[in-house]
Design a protein around this motif. Structure first.
Motif, short mmCIF file in Angstrom:
data_model
loop_
_atom_site.label_atom_id
_atom_site.label_comp_id
_atom_site.label_asym_id
_atom_site.label_seq_id
_atom_site.Cartn_x
_atom_site.Cartn_y
_atom_site.Cartn_z
N GLY A 132 0.81 -1.35 -0.12
CA GLY A 132 -0.04 -0.11 0.25
C GLY A 132 0.92 1.37 -0.16
O GLY A 132 0.28 2.41 -0.34
N GLN A 189 1.42 -1.64 5.71
CA GLN A 189 2.06 -1.31 4.45
C GLN A 189 3.36 -0.96 4.62
O GLN A 189 3.87 -0.61 5.84
CB GLN A 189 1.25 -0.46 3.97
CG GLN A 189 0.98 0.98 4.71
CD GLN A 189 0.05 1.95 4.10
OE1 GLN A 189 -0.10 2.15 2.82
NE2 GLN A 189 -0.88 2.49 4.92
N SER A 203 -5.23 4.33 1.73
CA SER A 203 -4.39 3.00 1.61
C SER A 203 -4.41 2.00 2.74
O SER A 203 -4.37 0.69 2.35
CB SER A 203 -3.06 3.10 1.12
OG SER A 203 -2.13 3.90 2.01
#
Length: 345
Positions: A132, A189, A203
């Motif tokens: 992400g 992420q 994200s």
């Protein structure tokens, strides 16, 4: 550093993509992030060293990441057919109850790890990095400093550069458990987070999907809450809408949400009110944090999120450490050798 007029320009080269630049090389740069002065990743990036291109990949491995971009890279995946671990991943059916702490920001990683190891220093912890944010694990200076304390790094999806590469988050989690031998895994992420100030446009929403993957594989999903009383944006004060959305609306199989004690009456009351609206599938645990603040103060890496450090964002890092502590306490006990005890005469 590269000369920019009469000054200098910081630029970053990933050797796995462009080779290793040398003093005197002319390089082709992408300056998009540098020009925007981004807080994370605000560097120029070396696209190529035109006069000295890296050799073509010859293997081993044929997993292509950053696919269909000019800088796609071929890596060897833990789950591909001709690797030593293929049979292990192919035959692995679940995570054997492994606790997995999921956070939406990379900055939570060191605090979660500190919480685990401050509770039980003998546990093996693996980090599973999703795609992400930054795709290149080597971009994270945090990972370099934490490497001695980790069982390994697994990069999944389009992310690459970990100790182990995997096609999906699911095979990455299985690799953390069955290849790296982790007792606990942490999923976030990579560095950087994209958010648009809209309910679904960030994200970190993938944190909810990560919880679903953990549940499907028979692990224990544990949510590290994003809590703040320092963020100037109302949507991130108390429990961030990122946590409430990802865990409350996306993690459909349920996730244990860990809140730290000792936040103070005002912030603690706000957190309690924010979490009151969580669905029944998400139990809320208030975790004792005795000793964690001292441990956070000894962090081997600077603790920083959104440009704010510790103790300015004390609640954020304390929540991450509390999730790590809870995970350490959920590690399944090894099965007794030889079956149940029997009485002898």
């Amino acid at each position: 550093m590269l000369v920019e007029g009469d000054g200098e320009l910081r630029a970053l080269a990933h050797p796995s993509l462009v080779g290793l630049p040398e003093v005197g090389d002319e390089v082709l740069l992408n300056t998009t992030a540098w020009a925007q002065r981004l807080g994370t990743g605000g560097y120029a990036l070396v696209v190529a060293v035109p006069d000295r291109l890296p050799p073509d990949p010859t293997g081993p491995g044929h997993l292509v990441k950053a696919r269909y971009t000019p800088l796609q890279v071929t890596v060897r995946g833990v789950d591909e057919q001709d690797t030593e671990h293929h049979a292990t991943i192919a035959e692995a059916e679940d995570l054997a109850g492994m606790p997995v702490v999921v956070a939406d920001l990379h900055s939570a990683l060191p605090a979660v790890l500190i919480g685990v190891l401050a509770t039980d220093p003998d546990l093996k912890v693996a980090y599973v990095m999703t795609d992400g944010g930054a795709l290149v694990a080597g971009f994270s200076r945090t990972l370099s400093a934490l490497a001695p304390s980790l069982a390994g790094v697994v990069t999944v999806g389009q992310a690459f550069g970990g100790d182990v590469e995997a096609v999906t988050l699911h095979t990455g989690l299985l690799a953390a458990r069955h290849v790296l031998g982790a007792d606990v895994a942490i999923v976030t992420q990579g560095p950087g987070n994209l958010g648009t100030g809209t309910p679904w446009g960030f994200s970190g929403v993938a944190a909810g999907e990560a919880c679903n993957a953990v549940s499907v594989l028979g692990g224990q999903p544990i949510g590290a809450l994003r809590i703040s009383d320092a963020d100037p944006r109302p949507r991130h004060r108390g429990v961030s809408h990122h946590s409430l959305t990802a865990f409350g609306r996306v993690a459909l199989a349920g996730v244990t949400l860990v809140a730290p004690r000792g936040l103070g009456s005002e912030l603690g009351g706000q957190v309690e009110a924010d979490l009151a609206g969580q669905p029944e599938r998400n139990p809320v645990v208030w975790m004792d944090v005795e000793g964690l603040e001292k441990a956070l103060g000894l962090s081997p890496v600077p603790l920083s999120t959104m440009g704010r450090g510790y103790p300015e964002e004390r609640a954020y890092f304390l929540a991450a450490a509390a999730a790590g502590r809870y995970a350490a306490l959920q590690v399944p006990l090894p099965e007794a050798v030889g079956g149940p005890e029997t009485e002898t005469t």
